[in-house]
Motif scaffolding. Structure first.
Motif, PDB file in Angstrom:
ATOM      1  N   GLY A  83       0.812  -1.213   0.000  1.00 12.24           N
ATOM      2  CA  GLY A  83       0.000   0.000   0.000  1.00 12.24           C
ATOM      3  C   GLY A  83       0.841   1.257   0.000  1.00 12.24           C
ATOM      4  N   LEU A  84       1.900   1.257   0.780  1.00 16.10           N
ATOM      5  CA  LEU A  84       2.796   2.413   0.834  1.00 16.10           C
ATOM      6  C   LEU A  84       3.483   2.628  -0.517  1.00 16.10           C
ATOM      7  CD1 LEU A  84       4.195   4.605   2.560  1.00 16.10           C
ATOM      8  CD2 LEU A  84       5.950   2.913   3.059  1.00 16.10           C
ATOM      9  N   LEU A  85       3.978   1.546  -1.103  1.00 18.52           N
ATOM     10  CA  LEU A  85       4.639   1.661  -2.406  1.00 18.52           C
ATOM     11  C   LEU A  85       3.665   2.115  -3.491  1.00 18.52           C
ATOM     12  CD1 LEU A  85       6.926  -1.500  -2.298  1.00 18.52           C
ATOM     13  CD2 LEU A  85       7.669   0.887  -2.227  1.00 18.52           C
ATOM     14  N   TRP A  87       0.967   3.904  -3.002  1.00 16.58           N
ATOM     15  CA  TRP A  87       0.660   5.301  -2.698  1.00 16.58           C
ATOM     16  C   TRP A  87       1.768   6.219  -3.199  1.00 16.58           C
ATOM     17  CZ3 TRP A  87       2.727   8.289   1.673  1.00 16.58           C
ATOM     18  CH2 TRP A  87       2.130   9.539   1.797  1.00 16.58           C
ATOM     19  N   ARG A  88       3.007   5.742  -3.143  1.00 19.31           N
ATOM     20  CA  ARG A  88       4.159   6.511  -3.625  1.00 19.31           C
ATOM     21  C   ARG A  88       4.319   6.380  -5.149  1.00 19.31           C
ATOM     22  NH1 ARG A  88       5.957  10.336  -0.950  1.00 19.31           N
ATOM     23  NH2 ARG A  88       8.016  10.025  -1.797  1.00 19.31           N
ATOM     24  N   LYS A  89       3.355   5.720  -5.785  1.00 19.31           N
ATOM     25  CA  LYS A  89       3.297   5.548  -7.244  1.00 19.31           C
ATOM     26  C   LYS A  89       4.473   4.736  -7.801  1.00 19.31           C
ATOM     27  CE  LYS A  89       0.440   9.563  -8.148  1.00 19.31           C
ATOM     28  NZ  LYS A  89      -0.684   9.027  -7.526  1.00 19.31           N
ATOM     29  N   ALA A  90       4.872   3.719  -7.050  1.00 18.88           N
ATOM     30  CA  ALA A  90       5.907   2.803  -7.536  1.00 18.88           C
ATOM     31  C   ALA A  90       5.311   1.943  -8.645  1.00 18.88           C
ATOM     32  CB  ALA A  90       6.410   1.922  -6.396  1.00 18.88           C
ATOM     33  N   PRO A  91       6.135   1.454  -9.560  1.00 22.40           N
ATOM     34  CA  PRO A  91       5.616   0.541 -10.598  1.00 22.40           C
ATOM     35  C   PRO A  91       5.012  -0.709  -9.959  1.00 22.40           C
ATOM     36  CG  PRO A  91       7.837   1.279 -11.149  1.00 22.40           C
ATOM     37  CD  PRO A  91       7.553   1.765  -9.754  1.00 22.40           C
ATOM     38  N   PHE A  92       4.049  -1.291 -10.652  1.00 20.56           N
ATOM     39  CA  PHE A  92       3.321  -2.433 -10.113  1.00 20.56           C
ATOM     40  C   PHE A  92       4.250  -3.584  -9.729  1.00 20.56           C
ATOM     41  CE2 PHE A  92       0.875  -6.386 -10.746  1.00 20.56           C
ATOM     42  CZ  PHE A  92      -0.070  -6.200  -9.759  1.00 20.56           C
ATOM     43  N   VAL A  93       5.248  -3.839 -10.563  1.00 24.13           N
ATOM     44  CA  VAL A  93       6.188  -4.932 -10.275  1.00 24.13           C
ATOM     45  C   VAL A  93       6.922  -4.657  -8.968  1.00 24.13           C
ATOM     46  CG1 VAL A  93       8.280  -6.082 -11.093  1.00 24.13           C
ATOM     47  CG2 VAL A  93       6.461  -5.537 -12.688  1.00 24.13           C
ATOM     48  N   VAL A  94       7.293  -3.416  -8.730  1.00 22.95           N
ATOM     49  CA  VAL A  94       7.984  -3.047  -7.488  1.00 22.95           C
ATOM     50  C   VAL A  94       7.057  -3.229  -6.296  1.00 22.95           C
ATOM     51  CG1 VAL A  94       9.088  -1.133  -6.243  1.00 22.95           C
ATOM     52  CG2 VAL A  94       9.545  -1.474  -8.683  1.00 22.95           C
ATOM     53  N   VAL A  95       5.788  -2.875  -6.455  1.00 23.06           N
ATOM     54  CA  VAL A  95       4.810  -3.043  -5.377  1.00 23.06           C
ATOM     55  C   VAL A  95       4.688  -4.513  -4.999  1.00 23.06           C
ATOM     56  CG1 VAL A  95       2.367  -2.815  -4.769  1.00 23.06           C
ATOM     57  CG2 VAL A  95       3.519  -0.969  -5.990  1.00 23.06           C
ATOM     58  N   LEU A  97       6.728  -7.108  -5.756  1.00 23.12           N
ATOM     59  CA  LEU A  97       7.985  -7.665  -5.251  1.00 23.12           C
ATOM     60  C   LEU A  97       8.327  -7.134  -3.863  1.00 23.12           C
ATOM     61  CD1 LEU A  97      10.224  -7.721  -8.447  1.00 23.12           C
ATOM     62  CD2 LEU A  97       9.174  -9.650  -7.274  1.00 23.12           C
ATOM     63  N   GLY A  98       8.071  -5.867  -3.614  1.00 24.14           N
ATOM     64  CA  GLY A  98       8.330  -5.301  -2.293  1.00 24.14           C
ATOM     65  C   GLY A  98       7.523  -5.996  -1.212  1.00 24.14           C
ATOM     66  N   ALA A  99       6.235  -6.208  -1.472  1.00 24.89           N
ATOM     67  CA  ALA A  99       5.382  -6.897  -0.499  1.00 24.89           C
ATOM     68  C   ALA A  99       5.846  -8.331  -0.293  1.00 24.89           C
ATOM     69  CB  ALA A  99       3.931  -6.871  -0.972  1.00 24.89           C
ATOM     70  N   ALA A 100       6.189  -9.007  -1.388  1.00 26.29           N
ATOM     71  CA  ALA A 100       6.624 -10.402  -1.280  1.00 26.29           C
ATOM     72  C   ALA A 100       7.941 -10.521  -0.519  1.00 26.29           C
ATOM     73  CB  ALA A 100       6.769 -11.011  -2.677  1.00 26.29           C
ATOM     74  N   VAL A 101       8.876  -9.628  -0.798  1.00 25.82           N
ATOM     75  CA  VAL A 101      10.184  -9.685  -0.125  1.00 25.82           C
ATOM     76  C   VAL A 101      10.037  -9.404   1.364  1.00 25.82           C
ATOM     77  CG1 VAL A 101      12.415  -8.490   0.066  1.00 25.82           C
ATOM     78  CG2 VAL A 101      11.562  -9.211  -2.168  1.00 25.82           C
ATOM     79  N   VAL A 102       9.262  -8.377   1.719  1.00 23.95           N
ATOM     80  CA  VAL A 102       9.075  -8.058   3.145  1.00 23.95           C
ATOM     81  C   VAL A 102       8.397  -9.218   3.863  1.00 23.95           C
ATOM     82  CG1 VAL A 102       7.806  -6.555   4.734  1.00 23.95           C
ATOM     83  CG2 VAL A 102       9.121  -5.570   2.855  1.00 23.95           C
TER      84      VAL A 102
END
Length: 112
Positions: A83-85, A87-95, A97-102
């Motif tokens: 959600g944070l990523l 909201w910060r308008k990160a690319p979908f892949v980053v969103v 992958l970021g959630a999965a990695v965390v």
């Protein structure tokens, strides 16, 4: 009732085709009818709000629950990071992958 008819390949193929045509029809109806059907501004705002509420409830139920139990800590934290990523308008892949990695790192650390 004859159950062999329900399992025939023809019934399966026809069912898939009917669902495909119906889905395509619904998707095509939006652009075709958009200029012909108008809603009052209040109704448009309510529909926009309803879409946001529906998506938020979907995120809440899949992000916080696992079956009939609470999902623990790792998954909600991963959803919060997504959600944070977003909201910060990160690319979908980053969103994603970021959630999965965390989530994976928290689970690797023993926090479920």
């Amino acid at each position: 009732m004859n159950t062999s008819v329900m399992h025939s390949p023809l019934v399966l193929v026809v069912s898939i085709l009917v669902l495909a045509v119906g889905t395509y029809g619904f998707r095509l109806a939006g652009p075709l009818l958009r200029s012909r059907i108008t809603f009052p501004p209040r109704a448009e705002r309510l529909m926009e709000t309803a879409a946001v509420v529906l998506l938020a409830s979907l995120v809440a139920t899949t992000g916080l629950m696992e079956g009939h139990e609470a999902a623990g800590v790792a998954r909600p934290v991963g959803v919060a990071v997504a959600g944070l990523l977003a909201w910060r308008k990160a690319p979908f892949v980053v969103v994603v992958l970021g959630a999965a990695v965390v989530t994976a790192l928290l689970r690797l650390a023993g926090i479920h």
